[in-house]
Design an enzyme around this catalytic site. Structure first.
Site, PDB file in Angstrom:
ATOM      1  CG  HIS A  15      -2.067   0.947   1.059  1.00 56.76           C
ATOM      2  ND1 HIS A  15      -1.971   2.282   1.386  1.00 56.76           N
ATOM      3  CD2 HIS A  15      -3.309   0.761   0.555  1.00 56.76           C
ATOM      4  CE1 HIS A  15      -3.121   2.865   1.094  1.00 56.76           C
ATOM      5  NE2 HIS A  15      -3.948   1.967   0.583  1.00 56.76           N
ATOM      6  CG  ASP A  46      -8.212  -4.002  -3.112  1.00 59.04           C
ATOM      7  OD1 ASP A  46      -9.421  -3.789  -3.067  1.00 59.04           O
ATOM      8  OD2 ASP A  46      -7.366  -3.129  -3.339  1.00 59.04           O
TER       9      ASP A  46
END
Ligand code: CMC
Length: 394
Positions: free
Chosen positions: A271, A328
């Protein structure tokens, strides 16, 4: 150009001030309007959080009732609107249909019953978009599958209504399992805003030219589609399928992901902002374990996911670069377990992110210091070059 600082991907550039979402990437903190995401995930709902993000405080009962009424009234699409879907080929990607149709809302008169004040009209528009995006999403799927459309049912909750429009058949009304409704509600809530990510900064960029809310959000759907952003949830499943079908071991998949020349990344890991853990992923991991156990799901792809997760968390490449499973990774796993088709994963992300996009569009419009988004560049092309007539060119 000496004064221009190069910052690819704007990793160090603050483009706005915002009072909506707070993130501390080092500590793994996420708050909407000051409320910790863990508390909202435990006690709130997607609809309440949508109101919180857009209007800045938790709604009281009367405010929530008005919002719910607005969502219910705005759920159906104009009958002419429905015909637009027929122009798409069966099998069209639902994200392409979603983006086109969100833009198309601007072409249809609203059933706007606002009293003319900006605040009322905005509240009606926000509800219209949040409600219609769900109907459009379900219709995109029905079109892609070549199935008849289902009208929204005003008696159902936001999520149950979506599942009904997705899965009911003329001969068989879909009744959603409460665990499935809860899991989906949680996924939407956890996706509702995430400060200046790629799609949200797209909303701000498009909105900064004073484009309308629908055009700004339609552009954001395009940004979300990419596999490095919202499309990662689909990419996770495609990766798991490839690994499973190709008989590749988790160890070999990790080796490939660590080799920069392979072009393969471990999808659902890493991320830009969270460098220790993603607090949304932590909540969804618990939910994934619970839902999978409750539904008794046995799925070889989920076994592959568990192996990858376990091995990557111990591998020095991933540990040193602070690459952890992100939201996700687990949302893809949960959606697969509850029967959401893979090509709808990113569409669900878009439904979830809609309140954030709306809140950010509005905040920007109300900012007296707002300016049109217009980044600069550092030019690397040729110096002045004289025009060469075509017959003299090599
Ligand atoms: N697998 C293998 N290596 C990776 C991965 C990965 N998933 N992610 C980053 N790296 C490596 C990268 O190669 C680089 O290595 P080195 O330092 O040796 O050059 C280092 O880690 C830093 O990566 P980066 O590309 O500079 O990081 P970024 O902040 O630009 O990218 C990211 C963040 C999320 C795009 C990236 O981690 C990625 O591509 N992840 C996979 C896709 C994904 O899951 N995206 C969803 C993000 S979360 C929700 C959302 O925003 O939609």
């Amino acid at each position: 150009t000496g004064l221009i600082t190069l910052d690819p991907g704007y990793g160090n550039t603050g483009a706005c001030t915002s009072a909506i979402t707070f993130i501390d990437g080092e500590k793994g903190i996420l708050r909407y309007r000051g409320y910790p995401i863990e508390q909202l995930a435990k006690s709130s709902s997607f609809i309440e959080v949508a109101w919180l993000l857009i209007f800045g405080k938790l709604p009281n009962q009367a405010e929530l009732d008005v919002f719910r009424e607005r969502l219910t009234r705005n759920a159906p699409l104009h009958e002419s609107f429905k015909h637009h879907f027929e122009g798409f080929l069966v099998d069209s990607p639902p994200m392409a249909i979603l983006s086109a149709m969100v833009n198309t809302i601007a072409c249809f008169p609203s059933q706007n019953e606002c009293d003319g004040s900006d605040e009322e009209c905005f509240a009606e528009d926000a509800a219209r978009l949040i409600s219609k995006v769900r109907t459009i999403a379900a219709y995109s799927y029905r079109r892609a599958m070549g199935l008849p459309f289902n009208y929204p049912d005003p008696k159902l909750s936001y999520v149950a209504n979506f599942l009904h429009m997705m899965f009911s058949m003329p001969y068989d009304q879909h009744v959603a399992d409460p665990e499935v409704v809860d899991a989906l509600n949680l996924i939407l809530l956890l996706h509702a805003d995430h400060e200046q990510n790629c799609s949200t900064s797209t909303v701000r960029t498009v909105g900064s030219s004073q484009a309308n809310l629908y055009a700004s959000c339609a552009a954001a759907v395009g940004a979300l589609w990419g596999p490095l952003h919202g499309g990662a949830n689909v990419a996770v499943l495609e990766m798991l399928e490839k690994i499973h079908k190709g008989g590749i071991s988790a160890a070999d998949a990790l080796k490939l992901a660590k080799d920069h020349t392979s072009g393969f990344r471990l999808m659902g890991f890493g991320h830009r902002v969270y460098k220790n853990f993603d607090p949304r992923a932590k909540i969804l991991k618990q939910s994934a374990d619970k839902v999978l156990a409750q539904l008794g799901v046995k799925d070889p792809l989920l076994d592959v996911a568990r192996q990858l997760e376990e091995m990557a968390l111990k591998d020095s490449y991933f540990v040193e670069r602070k690459l952890y499973p992100n939201v996700d990774f687990y949302s893809g796993i949960i959606m697969r377990a509850i029967g959401i088709p893979t090509n709808m994963f990113t569409v669900l992300f878009a439904i979830g992110r809609m309140p954030g996009w709306i809140a950010q569009w509005r905040e920007q419009n109300e900012d007296p210091k707002r300016r049109i988004a217009r980044p600069r560049q550092i030019y690397t092309g040729p110096n002045v070059t004289d025009y060469v007539p075509i017959e003299q060119r090599k």
